[in-house]
Scaffold this motif. Structure first.
Motif: not given
Length: 229
Positions: A201, A197, A168
């Motif tokens: 997104t 990520l 993350t």
């Protein structure tokens, strides 16, 4: 930048036929690797069986790679250059979920109306990929770290916590690898975390933009009624 060579019909048929078996093989590889790393108290025969399953799974990926090279009609060097991800999967089958790159590329090339199911599949695949890579990375780091001098990762729970923070891109720094292999694994997981990520997104933002664009093109309610200006 040169375009990627077209995929031959024979290779497409092979890819469709082998997608599920190779995914199952990846899971067998992961299970065998995990039991061998975590099963410290298991009998030697069980650990040897896990090692045999690991190498057998790897052999399946090698056969698949050789067949795909032959069906592509490209030379080995050209195939490696245009299918780098497949080569990485051969070196480490646990990286197979990273084929999300090709799925994400197909989403970005779409020019028709957005379909939530396709974007949702990309995000679900990214989540599955993150879980598999995180588990594999935690196993690798735990294996090389738990007995290393000065290591802060002493249990598998520490390794899982570290993998979550790394994927993350949070990076708390409370537990960090100290061995060369552990740090190399950390670099790879950082890159994978940024890529995953970005895929999630990016695809979600793209779907929202296209959805709102469609709503704007329809105009406000009542424009189609008779006598409307």
């Amino acid at each position: 930048m040169r375009d990627r060579p077209p995929v031959s019909p024979a290779q497409e048929r092979w890819d469709r036929r082998m997608e599920t078996p190779l995914t199952v093989t990846s899971l067998i590889y992961l299970a065998g690797y995990a039991v061998r790393i975590l099963g410290h108290g298991l009998p030697p025969a069980v650990r040897d069986l896990c090692l045999a399953l690991t190498f057998a799974s790897w052999a399946v990926f090698l056969v698949d790679y050789v067949v795909r090279v032959r069906l592509s009609g490209l030379g080995v060097l050209r195939f490696v250059r245009h299918h780098f991800l497949d080569t990485a999967v051969l070196v480490l089958p646990l990286l197979r979920p990273l084929r999300i790159v090709s799925v994400y590329d197909r989403v970005q090339r779409r020019h028709d109306a957005p379909r939530l199911t396709l974007y949702a599949r990309v995000m679900a695949y990214a989540g599955m990929t993150a879980c598999l890579l995180g588990f594999a990375g935690a196993l690798t780091v735990y294996h090389v770290e738990y007995q290393a001098p000065g290591a802060s990762i002493r249990t598998f729970g520490d390794a899982v916590w570290w993998a979550c923070a790394t994927l993350t891109t949070v990076g708390y720094g409370d537990v960090t690898p100290v061995t060369p292999v552990g740090r190399l694994t950390a670099v790879g997981m950082m890159g994978c975390g940024v890529a995953l990520l970005g895929a999630v997104t990016g695809s979600f933002s793209s779907w929202l933009i296209k959805a709102f664009t469609r709503e704007d093109e329809k105009g406000p309610p009542g424009n189609d009624t008779p006598g409307a200006p």
